[in-house]
Design a protein around this motif. Structure first.
Motif, short mmCIF file in Angstrom:
data_model
loop_
_atom_site.label_atom_id
_atom_site.label_comp_id
_atom_site.label_asym_id
_atom_site.label_seq_id
_atom_site.Cartn_x
_atom_site.Cartn_y
_atom_site.Cartn_z
N LEU A 73 0.79 -1.28 -0.08
CA LEU A 73 -0.04 -0.06 0.08
C LEU A 73 0.83 1.05 0.02
O LEU A 73 0.56 2.27 -0.63
N SER A 74 2.09 1.02 0.52
CA SER A 74 2.88 2.53 0.61
C SER A 74 3.39 2.64 -0.72
O SER A 74 3.90 3.85 -0.88
N LYS A 75 3.30 1.63 -1.62
CA LYS A 75 3.97 2.08 -3.06
C LYS A 75 2.88 2.54 -3.66
O LYS A 75 3.27 3.09 -4.88
N LEU A 76 1.60 2.63 -3.42
CA LEU A 76 0.55 3.17 -4.25
C LEU A 76 0.85 4.73 -4.53
O LEU A 76 1.18 5.41 -3.96
N ASN A 77 0.67 5.20 -5.93
CA ASN A 77 0.63 6.43 -6.20
C ASN A 77 -0.82 6.99 -6.01
O ASN A 77 -1.87 7.14 -6.75
N ASN A 78 -0.97 7.76 -4.89
CA ASN A 78 -2.04 8.30 -4.21
C ASN A 78 -2.27 9.68 -4.72
O ASN A 78 -3.30 10.38 -4.18
N GLY A 79 -1.49 10.29 -5.52
CA GLY A 79 -1.57 11.78 -5.94
C GLY A 79 -2.87 12.30 -6.13
O GLY A 79 -3.35 13.35 -5.68
N MET A 80 -3.53 11.43 -6.86
CA MET A 80 -5.11 12.06 -7.28
C MET A 80 -5.92 12.20 -6.00
O MET A 80 -6.97 12.67 -6.29
N LEU A 81 -5.83 11.37 -5.13
CA LEU A 81 -6.64 11.37 -3.94
C LEU A 81 -6.50 12.76 -3.16
O LEU A 81 -7.20 12.86 -1.99
N TRP A 82 -5.42 13.56 -3.30
CA TRP A 82 -5.28 14.85 -2.73
C TRP A 82 -5.38 16.15 -3.50
O TRP A 82 -4.41 16.92 -3.43
N PRO A 83 -6.40 16.34 -4.20
CA PRO A 83 -6.89 17.70 -4.77
C PRO A 83 -6.66 18.71 -3.82
O PRO A 83 -7.14 18.74 -2.80
N LYS A 84 -6.08 20.04 -4.53
CA LYS A 84 -6.08 21.18 -3.77
C LYS A 84 -7.53 21.73 -3.25
O LYS A 84 -8.39 21.46 -4.20
N GLY A 85 -7.61 21.94 -2.07
CA GLY A 85 -9.02 22.48 -1.59
C GLY A 85 -9.82 21.21 -0.77
O GLY A 85 -10.72 21.67 -0.57
N SER A 86 -9.27 19.88 -0.87
CA SER A 86 -9.95 19.24 -0.10
C SER A 86 -9.70 18.71 1.15
O SER A 86 -9.25 17.80 1.71
N ASP A 87 -9.21 20.03 2.06
CA ASP A 87 -9.03 20.09 3.47
C ASP A 87 -10.23 20.60 4.57
O ASP A 87 -11.19 20.83 4.05
#
Ligand code: HEC
Length: 153
Positions: A73-87
């Motif tokens: 799981l630590s190797k997944l590319n999860n960049g798409m799950l963190w869009p700017k503004g999703s805070d």
């Protein structure tokens, strides 16, 4: 011209009336996915924690499986799950702090420290309980280090 004014007015009204409901819908899929991702990590890490604390008998196969699940799981590319503004300054359905997007280099550093600790855990967990114990602590610290700064309580 008249048409444009009408559209602008409608959009403005829409924004005031439905903003709170709509806001939570905006990044719903991304937020659900990243929270689910961490739940799977927590599940596997919890099994190892129970062994470390003596609440569950040490089992080399299970320990190795759980640790390798986290490693994969630590190797997944999860960049798409963190869009700017999703805070959490805008949305109620996330604990991600806006600082993630303001201190991105630091987040990446914490992420890579975590990945290294997880890699060691995956190679040690199946050897014996002592090896598991030694590698478990640093992973726990690396989770906490990121949560302390970037995840709301
Ligand atoms: C680089 C940063 C970082 C690391 C490392 C990290 N986390 Fe998280 N974690 C977060 C953030 C940010 C959230 C909030 C996500 C959200 O609510 O959108 C979170 C959320 C969670 C959640 C709550 C998920 C939910 O259902 O809302 C759990 C459980 C969790 N993390 C467990 C862990 C464990 C266990 C580790 C270590 C093995 C870990 N995390 C490592 C940043 C991190």
């Amino acid at each position: 011209m008249k048409q444009l004014a009408k559209i602008t007015l409608c959009t403005a009204m829409l924004a005031t009336v439905t903003a709170p409901a709509v806001a939570d819908e905006v990044f719903k899929d991304e937020i659900n996915a990243r929270q689910g991702y961490y739940q799977i990590i927590k599940y596997n890490f919890g099994i190892l924690g129970a062994m470390v604390k003596g609440k569950k008998d040490y089992d080399a196969d299970i320990a190795s499986t759980a640790a390798n699940n986290i490693y994969n799981l630590s190797k997944l590319n999860n960049g798409m799950l963190w869009p700017k503004g999703s805070d959490n300054s805008q949305l109620d359905n996330t604990k991600a702090k806006p600082g993630i997007w303001e201190n991105f280099a630091d987040v990446k550093q914490k992420q890579s420290d975590w990945q290294l600790a997880v890699e060691k855990l995956a190679s040690d967990a199946g050897n014996d309980l002592d090896s598991l114990k030694k590698s478990f602590g640093p992973v726990g610290k690396s989770c906490k280090s990121c949560h302390d700064d970037y995840k709301a309580k």
